[in-house]
Structure formats: structure tokens, C-alpha cells
Design an enzyme around this catalytic site. Structure first.
Site, PDB file in Angstrom:
ATOM      1  N   PHE A  14      19.981 -18.121  22.527  1.00  0.00           N
ATOM      2  CA  PHE A  14      20.316 -16.800  23.288  1.00  0.00           C
ATOM      3  C   PHE A  14      18.797 -16.238  23.564  1.00  0.00           C
ATOM      4  O   PHE A  14      18.096 -16.026  22.319  1.00  0.00           O
ATOM      5  CB  PHE A  14      21.139 -15.947  22.521  1.00  0.00           C
ATOM      6  CG  PHE A  14      21.092 -14.506  23.006  1.00  0.00           C
ATOM      7  CD1 PHE A  14      21.938 -14.512  24.218  1.00  0.00           C
ATOM      8  CD2 PHE A  14      20.646 -13.428  22.787  1.00  0.00           C
ATOM      9  CE1 PHE A  14      22.064 -12.890  24.862  1.00  0.00           C
ATOM     10  CE2 PHE A  14      20.636 -12.179  23.148  1.00  0.00           C
ATOM     11  CZ  PHE A  14      21.439 -11.953  24.149  1.00  0.00           C
ATOM     12  N   ARG A  63      22.433   4.461  15.291  1.00  0.00           N
ATOM     13  CA  ARG A  63      22.241   3.096  15.358  1.00  0.00           C
ATOM     14  C   ARG A  63      23.624   2.220  15.606  1.00  0.00           C
ATOM     15  O   ARG A  63      24.549   2.327  14.808  1.00  0.00           O
ATOM     16  CB  ARG A  63      21.667   2.520  14.070  1.00  0.00           C
ATOM     17  CG  ARG A  63      20.291   2.839  13.544  1.00  0.00           C
ATOM     18  CD  ARG A  63      19.438   2.657  14.819  1.00  0.00           C
ATOM     19  NE  ARG A  63      18.026   2.917  14.345  1.00  0.00           N
ATOM     20  CZ  ARG A  63      16.811   2.418  15.187  1.00  0.00           C
ATOM     21  NH1 ARG A  63      17.052   2.017  16.518  1.00  0.00           N
ATOM     22  NH2 ARG A  63      15.740   2.856  14.840  1.00  0.00           N
ATOM     23  N   ALA A  75       9.436   4.317  14.397  1.00  0.00           N
ATOM     24  CA  ALA A  75       9.111   3.098  14.683  1.00  0.00           C
ATOM     25  C   ALA A  75       9.676   2.462  15.799  1.00  0.00           C
ATOM     26  O   ALA A  75      10.215   3.146  16.175  1.00  0.00           O
ATOM     27  CB  ALA A  75       9.774   2.149  13.186  1.00  0.00           C
ATOM     28  N   GLU A  92       4.530   5.406  19.059  1.00  0.00           N
ATOM     29  CA  GLU A  92       5.935   5.407  18.667  1.00  0.00           C
ATOM     30  C   GLU A  92       5.756   6.861  17.687  1.00  0.00           C
ATOM     31  O   GLU A  92       6.847   7.901  18.081  1.00  0.00           O
ATOM     32  CB  GLU A  92       6.517   4.737  17.629  1.00  0.00           C
ATOM     33  CG  GLU A  92       6.799   3.278  18.146  1.00  0.00           C
ATOM     34  CD  GLU A  92       7.878   3.223  19.121  1.00  0.00           C
ATOM     35  OE1 GLU A  92       8.781   3.982  19.052  1.00  0.00           O
ATOM     36  OE2 GLU A  92       7.803   2.661  20.265  1.00  0.00           O
ATOM     37  N   GLU A  96       8.253   9.694  19.307  1.00  0.00           N
ATOM     38  CA  GLU A  96       9.569  10.180  18.701  1.00  0.00           C
ATOM     39  C   GLU A  96       9.360  11.321  18.057  1.00  0.00           C
ATOM     40  O   GLU A  96      10.391  11.896  18.163  1.00  0.00           O
ATOM     41  CB  GLU A  96       9.874   8.848  17.712  1.00  0.00           C
ATOM     42  CG  GLU A  96      10.239   7.854  18.446  1.00  0.00           C
ATOM     43  CD  GLU A  96      10.705   6.663  17.399  1.00  0.00           C
ATOM     44  OE1 GLU A  96      10.990   7.093  16.192  1.00  0.00           O
ATOM     45  OE2 GLU A  96      11.168   5.685  17.578  1.00  0.00           O
ATOM     46  N   GLU A 119      10.404 -11.299  11.820  1.00  0.00           N
ATOM     47  CA  GLU A 119       9.965  -9.890  12.261  1.00  0.00           C
ATOM     48  C   GLU A 119       8.869  -9.086  11.154  1.00  0.00           C
ATOM     49  O   GLU A 119       9.272  -9.487  10.042  1.00  0.00           O
ATOM     50  CB  GLU A 119      11.308  -8.907  12.322  1.00  0.00           C
ATOM     51  CG  GLU A 119      10.843  -7.560  12.560  1.00  0.00           C
ATOM     52  CD  GLU A 119      11.896  -6.583  12.611  1.00  0.00           C
ATOM     53  OE1 GLU A 119      11.680  -5.316  13.292  1.00  0.00           O
ATOM     54  OE2 GLU A 119      12.761  -6.653  11.959  1.00  0.00           O
ATOM     55  N   GLU A 138      14.960   6.379  27.699  1.00  0.00           N
ATOM     56  CA  GLU A 138      16.098   7.003  28.033  1.00  0.00           C
ATOM     57  C   GLU A 138      17.355   6.832  27.249  1.00  0.00           C
ATOM     58  O   GLU A 138      18.267   7.559  27.357  1.00  0.00           O
ATOM     59  CB  GLU A 138      16.227   6.550  29.504  1.00  0.00           C
ATOM     60  CG  GLU A 138      16.703   4.841  29.875  1.00  0.00           C
ATOM     61  CD  GLU A 138      16.977   4.505  31.216  1.00  0.00           C
ATOM     62  OE1 GLU A 138      17.918   3.712  31.306  1.00  0.00           O
ATOM     63  OE2 GLU A 138      16.366   5.253  31.996  1.00  0.00           O
ATOM     64  N   GLU A 140      17.125   6.768  23.817  1.00  0.00           N
ATOM     65  CA  GLU A 140      16.685   7.305  22.617  1.00  0.00           C
ATOM     66  C   GLU A 140      17.228   8.824  22.694  1.00  0.00           C
ATOM     67  O   GLU A 140      16.951   9.525  23.570  1.00  0.00           O
ATOM     68  CB  GLU A 140      15.229   7.243  22.366  1.00  0.00           C
ATOM     69  CG  GLU A 140      14.987   5.938  21.709  1.00  0.00           C
ATOM     70  CD  GLU A 140      13.219   6.240  21.391  1.00  0.00           C
ATOM     71  OE1 GLU A 140      13.030   5.649  20.157  1.00  0.00           O
ATOM     72  OE2 GLU A 140      12.544   6.575  22.100  1.00  0.00           O
TER      73      GLU A 140
END
Length: 181
Positions: A14, A63, A75, A92, A96, A119, A138, A140
Site C-alpha cells: 500500500f 487525532r 510536530a 511546524e 501550528e 520513522e 486545511e 488542521e
């Protein structure tokens, strides 16, 4: 006991916007194979924004994976795998929180889930914050609030803050700077 492990095949299952999911066929000691899941992530950066009064700016956002709001340090994902973490962290921070910083300081590197994902999150500290303007994506929706380090530690140890990058970063910040401020 040492085992020789080598990948003999990697198959993309995927391709997503943020991550790619693979199945790796691994050979163990040359005598048998196993299939392991692998998630590829281009990386991320985060920032502990410290106000002049010592309080830390936190973002509250929804989330989807948890189906609830969380309290986190700012983040976001790197724009591309080669982007320097400090560039992403600065972006960020401003996007944010609506603040920027001319001198981010590296704090810690995190590997979030080493069993199946590559990661890496580079975490920085931002002081001497300069007011700017939020530039939210858009999708967030962020509430911003400042907390003392003691308040945040209470939220960690009560279970209110569970996000691994936030817990690790705040405790690393406390270990490095908390006793000096």
C-alpha cells in the site's frame, strides 16, 4: 545466540500519503523464511516551544486514530526524506503556534515504533519566541495553550498525555533543562 538475518524480498502492499506499507520476506540463518511487516515513513520533526515565562506551548488537536483530542508538542512530517529536521521544526512551530524562532536547539532523536517502522522524529527546543502568524493546513484545527513543565508532567503521569513524542520530548527537556530554570 546470533542469527544471520537478510531480506530476500520487499513487496509494496500500500502506498499512502504519509506512509508506505511493505511485506518483507526475511531469511533466517539460511534455513527458513518469515514475513515481516514494514512501514516506511519519510520522517518528522517536533519542537518544544518555551515562552519567556518558562511555560511550554502545547497544541490540542483531534487525532482520527484515537478518535479523540490529544495534547501534544507541535510536530509534522518532513516535506521530503532529505529535508533537514530543523527546517521542518521551524516550519511546524510557525504553522501550528503562530510563533517563530531564530535559533532552534536540537534536543533528542526518537524512533517511534522500531519493531515495524523506520520513522525518525528530530526534536528541537525553541526559546525567544517571536510572534508571527499561524498557517494551519486545511485539515488542521488546533487550540493553543501554554502550560508549566510541572503541569505537563502531572498530565503525563496521570495518563492524560500519552503521545510518545510528547512524553519523551517533555521528559528529555525536563532532564536537560528543568532543574536549571
Amino acid at each position: 545466540m546470533s542469527e544471520e538475518i537478510r531480506r530476500v524480498k520487499r513487496e509494496l502492499k500500500f502506498k499512502g500519503v504519509i506512509l508506505d506499507f511493505y511485506q518483507d520476506t526475511m531469511e533466517i540463518n539460511g534455513d527458513h523464511t518469515v514475513v515481516w511487516d514494514f512501514i516506511s515513513h519519510k520522517g518528522a520533526a517536533a519542537v518544544v516551544p518555551v515562552c519567556d515565562d518558562g511555560k511550554i506551548l502545547m497544541v490540542r488537536q483531534y487525532r482520527n486514530a484515537l478518535e479523540r483530542y490529544t495534547l501534544e508538542i507541535p510536530a509534522g512530517a518532513l516535506d521530503e526524506a532529505e529535508e533537514p529536521g530543523i527546517v521542518c521544526a521551524a516550519r511546524e512551530l510557525e504553522e501550528e503556534t503562530g510563533y517563530r524562532c531564530d535559533n532552534l536547539e536540537w534536543l533528542i532523536n526518537l524512533r517511534t515504533t522500531v519493531a515495524f517502522c523506520n520513522e525518525k522524529i528530530q526534536v528541537f527546543v525553541a526559546r525567544n519566541l517571536i510572534p508571527s502568524k499561524q498557517h494551519l493546513d486545511e485539515d488542521e484545527f488546533i487550540d493553543l495553550k501554554a502550560y508549566s513543565l510541572e503541569e505537563l508532567k502531572e498530565k503525563i503521569f496521570s495518563g492524560e498525555i500519552e503521545d510518545a513524542k510528547t512524553v519523551s520530548s517533555l521528559l528529555a527537556y525536563d532532564a536537560k533543562y528543568g532543574r536549571n530554570e
